[in-house]
Design a protein around this motif. Structure first.
Motif, PDB file in Angstrom:
ATOM      1  N   MET A  59       2.841  -1.405   2.568  1.00 50.15           N
ATOM      2  CA  MET A  59       3.379  -1.871   3.852  1.00 50.15           C
ATOM      3  C   MET A  59       4.900  -1.842   3.828  1.00 50.15           C
ATOM      4  SD  MET A  59       2.458  -5.313   6.008  1.00 50.15           S
ATOM      5  CE  MET A  59       0.756  -4.780   6.195  1.00 50.15           C
ATOM      6  N   CYS A 116      -1.762  -4.832   2.324  1.00 47.23           N
ATOM      7  CA  CYS A 116      -1.626  -3.460   1.850  1.00 47.23           C
ATOM      8  C   CYS A 116      -0.364  -3.343   1.004  1.00 47.23           C
ATOM      9  CB  CYS A 116      -1.563  -2.488   3.029  1.00 47.23           C
ATOM     10  SG  CYS A 116      -1.425  -0.759   2.536  1.00 47.23           S
ATOM     11  N   ILE A 145       2.742   1.028   7.850  1.00 50.90           N
ATOM     12  CA  ILE A 145       2.146   1.330   6.544  1.00 50.90           C
ATOM     13  C   ILE A 145       2.359   2.791   6.206  1.00 50.90           C
ATOM     14  CG2 ILE A 145      -0.045   1.460   5.282  1.00 50.90           C
ATOM     15  CD1 ILE A 145      -0.991  -0.924   6.892  1.00 50.90           C
TER      16      ILE A 145
END
Length: 217
Positions: A196, A193, A202
Motif C-alpha cells: 500500500m 496490504c 496499492i
C-alpha cells in the motif's frame, strides 16, 4: 458470521409476509400450518427499510438486528429508541399488548404471546442492537490515469477463502498504472496490504496479497 477474505495473485494478461391491515401492527397468518414467529423492525427516521430480528425461543428474547452504521458512506447510527415493530404470528395467536406505536427498543419492551387455541401464554422481550457488517468483498479496482482498464474480480468461494484480481494488459500503459491502483471494498471494510502506498493506493505490479477485513473483524 465473520468474514476475512484474502485476494491473492494478480494476473497481467496479454489478452485484449402476507397481507397486513396495519403496518405498525402484526400480520395474522391465515394458515393453520403457520407455527413460526417472525419479527421485523423499522427506524422511525427511515420507515422504508426493515430489519430482521433473531428470535430466541429458549430465552424469550427477540432482537432486531440494525446495521452498526445505516449509511454506506457516513458514520451514522440509527436511533434505537424510536422504532416500529411488526410480526408474523403463529396461527391463532396474538401479542398482548399489541405492537403498534413507537417503541424504545434500546431499553426493550415486554410482550406476551397469547394463544386463542389452547390458552397458552409466553413472555417475550423485544429489543434492538447494532450489528457490525460481515461483508468483506472487493467490489471495484481502478487504475490511475487508465479509466478504461479491463479488470475482473473473482470473489472467494468460501468465507475466509482466496479470491483473484485479474488486470488485462490491453496497452503498454497498464504497466505503469498498476503502481497506483485503487481497490473499492464493502462498506466499512478495510484493506491490509504490504504494497500500500502512502496515499492509500496499492502497487499491484508487485503481485501483492490483499486482505479485505469486514467491519466485524
Amino acid at each position: 458470521m465473520k468474514m476475512r477474505h484474502l485476494i491473492t495473485g494478480l494476473f497481467v494478461s496479454a489478452l485484449a409476509l402476507g397481507a397486513c391491515e396495519d403496518p405498525d401492527e402484526l400480520i395474522m397468518s391465515g394458515s393453520e400450518n403457520m407455527q413460526t414467529l417472525t419479527v421485523k423492525g423499522r427506524l422511525v427516521s427511515d420507515e422504508n427499510v426493515e430489519y430482521d430480528a433473531v428470535v430466541d425461543e429458549t430465552s424469550g428474547v427477540i432482537t432486531v438486528q440494525v446495521p452498526y452504521y445505516i449509511s454506506d458512506t457516513e458514520a451514522i447510527q440509527g436511533d434505537l429508541t424510536a422504532m416500529k415493530v411488526r410480526a408474523s404470528l403463529p396461527y391463532g395467536t396474538r401479542f398482548e399488548p399489541g405492537l403498534s406505536g413507537i417503541h424504545d427498543l434500546a431499553a426493550g419492551i415486554e410482550r406476551t404471546l397469547v394463544s386463542d387455541v389452547d390458552g397458552s401464554r409466553k413472555h417475550y422481550t423485544i429489543n434492538a442492537t447494532y450489528v457490525k457488517s460481515d461483508q468483506a468483498f472487493a467490489t471495484r479496482v481502478s487504475l490511475a490515469d487508465t479509466p478504461n482498464a479491463v479488470v475482473s474480480i473473482k470473489e472467494p468461494e468460501t468465507d475466509g477463502g482466496t479470491g483473484m484480481i485479474t488486470v488485462y494488459k490491453t496497452s503498454s500503459s497498464i504497466d505503469g498504472a498498476l503502481k497506483a491502483a485503487t481497490i473499492t471494498v464493502s462498506p466499512w471494510a478495510t484493506i491490509e496490504c504490504s504494497a500500500m502506498n502512502e496515499d492509500g493506493t496499492i502497487d499491484l505490479s508487485e503481485f501483492p496479497d490483499v486482505v479485505v477485513v469486514s467491519q466485524d473483524g
